[in-house]
Design a protein around this motif. Structure first.
Motif, PDB file in Angstrom:
ATOM      1  N   ARG A  13       0.935  -0.990  -0.097  1.00 53.30           N
ATOM      2  CA  ARG A  13      -0.326   0.022  -0.098  1.00 53.30           C
ATOM      3  C   ARG A  13       0.969   1.299   0.174  1.00 53.30           C
ATOM      4  O   ARG A  13       2.005   1.426   0.735  1.00 53.30           O
ATOM      5  CB  ARG A  13      -0.944  -0.006   1.130  1.00 53.30           C
ATOM      6  CG  ARG A  13      -1.860   1.172   1.205  1.00 53.30           C
ATOM      7  CD  ARG A  13      -2.794   1.295   2.358  1.00 53.30           C
ATOM      8  NE  ARG A  13      -3.658   2.205   2.180  1.00 53.30           N
ATOM      9  CZ  ARG A  13      -4.531   2.484   3.209  1.00 53.30           C
ATOM     10  NH1 ARG A  13      -4.954   1.727   4.189  1.00 53.30           N
ATOM     11  NH2 ARG A  13      -5.245   3.697   3.087  1.00 53.30           N
ATOM     12  N   VAL A  14       0.437   2.214  -0.756  1.00 50.61           N
ATOM     13  CA  VAL A  14       1.366   3.402  -0.920  1.00 50.61           C
ATOM     14  C   VAL A  14       0.239   4.682  -0.865  1.00 50.61           C
ATOM     15  O   VAL A  14      -0.542   4.777  -2.042  1.00 50.61           O
ATOM     16  CB  VAL A  14       1.930   3.525  -2.148  1.00 50.61           C
ATOM     17  CG1 VAL A  14       2.919   4.969  -2.134  1.00 50.61           C
ATOM     18  CG2 VAL A  14       2.994   2.538  -2.361  1.00 50.61           C
ATOM     19  N   GLY A  15      -0.163   4.856  -0.146  1.00 47.45           N
ATOM     20  CA  GLY A  15      -1.259   6.068   0.077  1.00 47.45           C
ATOM     21  C   GLY A  15      -2.512   5.410  -0.224  1.00 47.45           C
ATOM     22  O   GLY A  15      -3.046   4.459   0.684  1.00 47.45           O
ATOM     23  N   ASP A  16      -3.518   5.883  -1.257  1.00 51.20           N
ATOM     24  CA  ASP A  16      -4.470   5.216  -1.525  1.00 51.20           C
ATOM     25  C   ASP A  16      -4.659   4.313  -2.569  1.00 51.20           C
ATOM     26  O   ASP A  16      -5.410   3.864  -3.216  1.00 51.20           O
ATOM     27  CB  ASP A  16      -5.718   6.450  -1.911  1.00 51.20           C
ATOM     28  CG  ASP A  16      -5.047   7.150  -3.046  1.00 51.20           C
ATOM     29  OD1 ASP A  16      -3.880   6.948  -3.490  1.00 51.20           O
ATOM     30  OD2 ASP A  16      -5.838   8.174  -3.470  1.00 51.20           O
ATOM     31  N   VAL A  17      -3.517   3.725  -2.969  1.00 55.40           N
ATOM     32  CA  VAL A  17      -3.288   2.685  -3.998  1.00 55.40           C
ATOM     33  C   VAL A  17      -2.414   1.710  -3.499  1.00 55.40           C
ATOM     34  O   VAL A  17      -1.881   1.806  -2.466  1.00 55.40           O
ATOM     35  CB  VAL A  17      -2.597   3.365  -5.233  1.00 55.40           C
ATOM     36  CG1 VAL A  17      -3.338   4.600  -5.897  1.00 55.40           C
ATOM     37  CG2 VAL A  17      -1.069   3.730  -5.105  1.00 55.40           C
TER      38      VAL A  17
END
Length: 156
Positions: A143-147
């Protein structure tokens, strides 16, 4: 000593054979390779933004597409595929509840794991772009932020 073209040609063919191994002889990617590729993508995203990463993936940048190993990206909230270098026809689609060949809703599992733990592995069946066959695959999700960045390897 006389020089014969036939000797030169034979030597040239032999030398070429040493430096052009068939792709099938290339080492299969490992779990370590998948983690490294996803983490490289995360670092790139943090430095350059989500849109720049989408462009890299969509352009099949060699940092993120290496044979059967590649990074794709989906929105963690909607499940919509944001970038996929091998199958661009699924970009913009929510395939969260579409099962794999064995009936597993692995994309839902990817989203849930990313939301709860931020990273981990999900196993499922998927078409290998190098063989064209449905094969067992394990994908590292990050997960990287909202993606969610996904990089998977096929199991032999």
């Amino acid at each position: 000593m006389k020089f014969h073209f036939a000797h030169f040609a034979t030597a040239a063919v032999a030398a070429t054979a040493l430096f052009t191994l068939p792709a099938a002889d290339a080492a299969e990617p490992t779990e370590k390779d998948a983690i490294a590729m996803a983490e490289k993508g995360a670092a790139f995203m943090k430095a350059n933004g989500k849109e720049a990463m989408i462009k890299k993936i969509s352009a099949k940048d060699p940092d993120y597409v290496q044979g059967s190993l590649y990074v794709d990206m989906r929105d963690i909230n909607t499940g919509i595929v944001l970038a996929h270098p091998i199958n661009p026809s699924i970009v913009g689609k929510d395939l969260t509840d579409v099962p794999d060949a064995s009936g597993k809703k692995y994309r839902r599992e990817i989203i849930e794991l990313a939301a709860k733990k931020g990273s981990g592995w999900v196993d499922y069946q998927y078409k290998n772009p190098t063989t064209g066959k449905i094969e067992p695959k394990t994908t590292y999700i990050l997960r990287v932020g909202d993606v969610v960045l996904e990089a998977g390897i096929y199991k032999k």
